[in-house]
Design a protein around this motif. Structure first.
Motif, PDB file in Angstrom:
ATOM      1  N   ILE A   8      -1.930  -1.437 -12.906  1.00  0.00           N
ATOM      2  CA  ILE A   8      -1.942  -1.803 -11.964  1.00  0.00           C
ATOM      3  C   ILE A   8      -3.729  -2.182 -11.621  1.00  0.00           C
ATOM      4  CG2 ILE A   8      -2.052  -1.620  -9.288  1.00  0.00           C
ATOM      5  CD1 ILE A   8       0.323   0.126  -9.860  1.00  0.00           C
ATOM      6  N   LEU A   9      -4.373  -2.751 -11.290  1.00  0.00           N
ATOM      7  CA  LEU A   9      -6.708  -3.223 -11.081  1.00  0.00           C
ATOM      8  C   LEU A   9      -6.916  -3.378 -10.397  1.00  0.00           C
ATOM      9  CD1 LEU A   9      -6.332  -5.595 -14.456  1.00  0.00           C
ATOM     10  CD2 LEU A   9      -6.354  -3.173 -14.553  1.00  0.00           C
ATOM     11  N   ARG A  10      -6.632  -2.374  -9.476  1.00  0.00           N
ATOM     12  CA  ARG A  10      -6.931  -2.672  -8.111  1.00  0.00           C
ATOM     13  C   ARG A  10      -7.735  -2.611  -7.780  1.00  0.00           C
ATOM     14  NH1 ARG A  10      -4.173  -1.781  -3.484  1.00  0.00           N
ATOM     15  NH2 ARG A  10      -2.333  -0.704  -4.887  1.00  0.00           N
ATOM     16  N   GLY A  11      -9.614  -3.316  -7.017  1.00  0.00           N
ATOM     17  CA  GLY A  11     -10.561  -3.262  -7.176  1.00  0.00           C
ATOM     18  C   GLY A  11     -11.405  -4.675  -8.350  1.00  0.00           C
ATOM     19  N   VAL A  12     -10.430  -5.297  -9.004  1.00  0.00           N
ATOM     20  CA  VAL A  12     -11.539  -5.670 -10.505  1.00  0.00           C
ATOM     21  C   VAL A  12     -11.318  -6.883 -10.032  1.00  0.00           C
ATOM     22  CG1 VAL A  12      -8.806  -7.352 -11.020  1.00  0.00           C
ATOM     23  CG2 VAL A  12     -10.496  -6.560 -12.768  1.00  0.00           C
ATOM     24  N   THR A  13     -12.374  -7.090 -10.689  1.00  0.00           N
ATOM     25  CA  THR A  13     -12.919  -8.876  -9.646  1.00  0.00           C
ATOM     26  C   THR A  13     -12.638  -9.995 -10.747  1.00  0.00           C
ATOM     27  OG1 THR A  13     -15.445  -8.604 -11.587  1.00  0.00           O
ATOM     28  CG2 THR A  13     -14.881  -7.719  -8.736  1.00  0.00           C
ATOM     29  N   PRO A  14     -12.674 -11.268 -10.307  1.00  0.00           N
ATOM     30  CA  PRO A  14     -12.248 -12.133 -11.651  1.00  0.00           C
ATOM     31  C   PRO A  14     -13.631 -12.226 -12.196  1.00  0.00           C
ATOM     32  CG  PRO A  14     -12.955 -13.661  -9.071  1.00  0.00           C
ATOM     33  CD  PRO A  14     -12.888 -12.101  -8.843  1.00  0.00           C
ATOM     34  N   ASN A  37      -5.972  -6.499  -2.372  1.00  0.00           N
ATOM     35  CA  ASN A  37      -6.636  -5.812  -1.737  1.00  0.00           C
ATOM     36  C   ASN A  37      -7.476  -5.800  -2.299  1.00  0.00           C
ATOM     37  OD1 ASN A  37      -5.828  -4.115  -2.729  1.00  0.00           O
ATOM     38  ND2 ASN A  37      -5.673  -3.125  -0.537  1.00  0.00           N
ATOM     39  N   SER A  38      -7.680  -6.461  -3.845  1.00  0.00           N
ATOM     40  CA  SER A  38      -8.871  -7.155  -4.912  1.00  0.00           C
ATOM     41  C   SER A  38      -9.881  -7.985  -3.924  1.00  0.00           C
ATOM     42  CB  SER A  38      -8.416  -6.579  -5.900  1.00  0.00           C
ATOM     43  OG  SER A  38      -7.297  -5.525  -6.368  1.00  0.00           O
ATOM     44  N   PRO A  39     -11.266  -7.363  -4.528  1.00  0.00           N
ATOM     45  CA  PRO A  39     -12.100  -8.924  -4.643  1.00  0.00           C
ATOM     46  C   PRO A  39     -11.699 -10.265  -5.037  1.00  0.00           C
ATOM     47  CG  PRO A  39     -13.433  -7.284  -5.091  1.00  0.00           C
ATOM     48  CD  PRO A  39     -11.996  -7.009  -5.534  1.00  0.00           C
ATOM     49  N   ASP A  40     -11.595 -11.178  -4.549  1.00  0.00           N
ATOM     50  CA  ASP A  40     -11.016 -12.642  -4.793  1.00  0.00           C
ATOM     51  C   ASP A  40      -9.309 -12.182  -5.768  1.00  0.00           C
ATOM     52  OD1 ASP A  40     -11.061 -15.429  -5.276  1.00  0.00           O
ATOM     53  OD2 ASP A  40     -12.655 -15.600  -5.785  1.00  0.00           O
ATOM     54  N   ALA A  41      -8.407 -11.564  -4.985  1.00  0.00           N
ATOM     55  CA  ALA A  41      -6.786 -11.655  -6.202  1.00  0.00           C
ATOM     56  C   ALA A  41      -6.185 -12.489  -6.573  1.00  0.00           C
ATOM     57  CB  ALA A  41      -6.482 -10.984  -5.406  1.00  0.00           C
ATOM     58  N   ILE A  45      -5.997 -13.811 -10.335  1.00  0.00           N
ATOM     59  CA  ILE A  45      -4.664 -13.799 -11.034  1.00  0.00           C
ATOM     60  C   ILE A  45      -4.729 -15.446 -12.186  1.00  0.00           C
ATOM     61  CG2 ILE A  45      -2.103 -14.680 -10.682  1.00  0.00           C
ATOM     62  CD1 ILE A  45      -2.905 -11.912  -7.944  1.00  0.00           C
ATOM     63  N   ARG A  46      -5.131 -16.609 -11.126  1.00  0.00           N
ATOM     64  CA  ARG A  46      -5.375 -17.653 -11.686  1.00  0.00           C
ATOM     65  C   ARG A  46      -5.990 -17.618 -12.872  1.00  0.00           C
ATOM     66  NH1 ARG A  46      -7.723 -20.004  -7.619  1.00  0.00           N
ATOM     67  NH2 ARG A  46      -5.878 -20.534  -6.977  1.00  0.00           N
ATOM     68  N   ARG A  47      -7.116 -16.971 -13.403  1.00  0.00           N
ATOM     69  CA  ARG A  47      -8.318 -16.934 -14.536  1.00  0.00           C
ATOM     70  C   ARG A  47      -7.136 -16.287 -15.404  1.00  0.00           C
ATOM     71  NH1 ARG A  47     -14.318 -15.592 -13.634  1.00  0.00           N
ATOM     72  NH2 ARG A  47     -14.404 -17.082 -11.830  1.00  0.00           N
ATOM     73  N   VAL A  69       2.801 -14.881  -0.974  1.00  0.00           N
ATOM     74  CA  VAL A  69       4.034 -15.356  -2.550  1.00  0.00           C
ATOM     75  C   VAL A  69       3.723 -16.763  -2.937  1.00  0.00           C
ATOM     76  CG1 VAL A  69       6.228 -15.322  -2.941  1.00  0.00           C
ATOM     77  CG2 VAL A  69       5.238 -13.328  -1.848  1.00  0.00           C
ATOM     78  N   GLU A  70       3.456 -17.547  -1.708  1.00  0.00           N
ATOM     79  CA  GLU A  70       2.953 -18.760  -2.437  1.00  0.00           C
ATOM     80  C   GLU A  70       1.841 -19.055  -2.518  1.00  0.00           C
ATOM     81  OE1 GLU A  70       4.436 -20.934  -1.366  1.00  0.00           O
ATOM     82  OE2 GLU A  70       6.265 -21.030  -0.233  1.00  0.00           O
ATOM     83  N   ALA A  71       0.750 -18.222  -2.066  1.00  0.00           N
ATOM     84  CA  ALA A  71      -0.448 -18.159  -2.636  1.00  0.00           C
ATOM     85  C   ALA A  71      -0.406 -17.759  -4.840  1.00  0.00           C
ATOM     86  CB  ALA A  71      -1.824 -17.314  -1.886  1.00  0.00           C
ATOM     87  N   VAL A  72      -0.093 -16.333  -4.234  1.00  0.00           N
ATOM     88  CA  VAL A  72       0.296 -16.180  -5.568  1.00  0.00           C
ATOM     89  C   VAL A  72       1.496 -17.034  -7.044  1.00  0.00           C
ATOM     90  CG1 VAL A  72       1.046 -14.455  -7.375  1.00  0.00           C
ATOM     91  CG2 VAL A  72      -0.168 -13.582  -5.098  1.00  0.00           C
ATOM     92  N   HIS A  73       1.877 -17.283  -6.374  1.00  0.00           N
ATOM     93  CA  HIS A  73       2.522 -18.932  -7.193  1.00  0.00           C
ATOM     94  C   HIS A  73       2.289 -20.330  -7.367  1.00  0.00           C
ATOM     95  CE1 HIS A  73       5.412 -21.478  -7.173  1.00  0.00           C
ATOM     96  NE2 HIS A  73       6.510 -21.056  -8.036  1.00  0.00           N
ATOM     97  N   ASP A  74       1.385 -20.297  -6.670  1.00  0.00           N
ATOM     98  CA  ASP A  74       0.267 -21.319  -7.252  1.00  0.00           C
ATOM     99  C   ASP A  74      -0.745 -21.113  -8.239  1.00  0.00           C
ATOM    100  OD1 ASP A  74       1.936 -22.504  -4.580  1.00  0.00           O
ATOM    101  OD2 ASP A  74      -0.075 -22.803  -3.420  1.00  0.00           O
TER     102      ASP A  74
END
Length: 201
Positions: A8-14, A37-41, A45-47, A69-74
């Protein structure tokens, strides 16, 4: 070896997530969650998904709504972890072909999550339930239900959780805290894997 550990990488940045994830994967942990609730999470995830090439299961934590959920899926994520049990979020996650790990604390929540189609259950906060709470809950759950302890589980007590029938763990501050370098995370990940492998050979 597919270890039942979600980092769990809470607070990690892109900008830092990819090198940190590389070290976690090199240590032998192949499930990675970026809490929303991390910056630009979602960008993190996309990266991760773009860089990952199928080596790890990537997704989001602290997922509270269907829209999230939709945003993470996308973004290409395939793992949805929540702190709560929301049947609508669980059902939508499963409908999109993603893994659903809702947070539960009581038998009522556990059965509601399973009825909605949860992949497995996240006992949270684990430090409030303790291994004793896990053991009591296990007595009433359907055979084969996967239960991960999250919050208060780490290398120092994997053996206690294992004895109480935990299937796996979500590991947050024991593996990553805001501002840690990739090398720091690797050292912690190695310690976690070593301890896990002793309990779950």
């Amino acid at each position: 070896m597919d270890r039942a550990i979600i980092a769990i990488l809470r607070g990690v940045t892109p900008d830092e997530v990819v090198p940190i994830a590389h070290e976690i994967m090199k240590a032998g942990i192949t499930k990675i969650e970026v809490p929303l609730n991390s910056p630009d999470a979602v960008e993190s995830i996309r990266r991760l998904v773009k860089d990952n090439a199928g080596r790890a299961l990537i997704g989001a934590g602290t997922v509270l709504t269907v829209a999230q959920v939709e945003a993470v899926h996308d973004a290409g994520g395939k793992l949805i972890v929540s702190p709560n049990c929301d049947p609508e979020v669980i059902a939508h996650t499963k409908a999109l072909g993603m893994e659903s790990w809702p947070g539960i604390f009581t038998p009522t929540e556990a059965f509601s999550a399973l009825q909605a189609g949860a992949t497995g259950l996240k006992l949270f906060p684990g430090n409030m339930a303790g291994p004793g709470g896990m053991k009591a809950l296990r007595a009433v759950l359907p055979s084969g239900t996967q239960v991960y302890a999250v919050g208060g589980a780490g290398p120092e007590n994997f053996d206690q959780w294992g004895a109480a029938s935990a299937d796996g763990f979500g590991i947050g501050s024991a593996i990553y805290k805001l501002g840690m370098s990739a090398a720091d995370v690797r050292a912690r990940a190695d310690e976690i894997v070593t301890a896990y492998d002793k309990v779950f050979p």
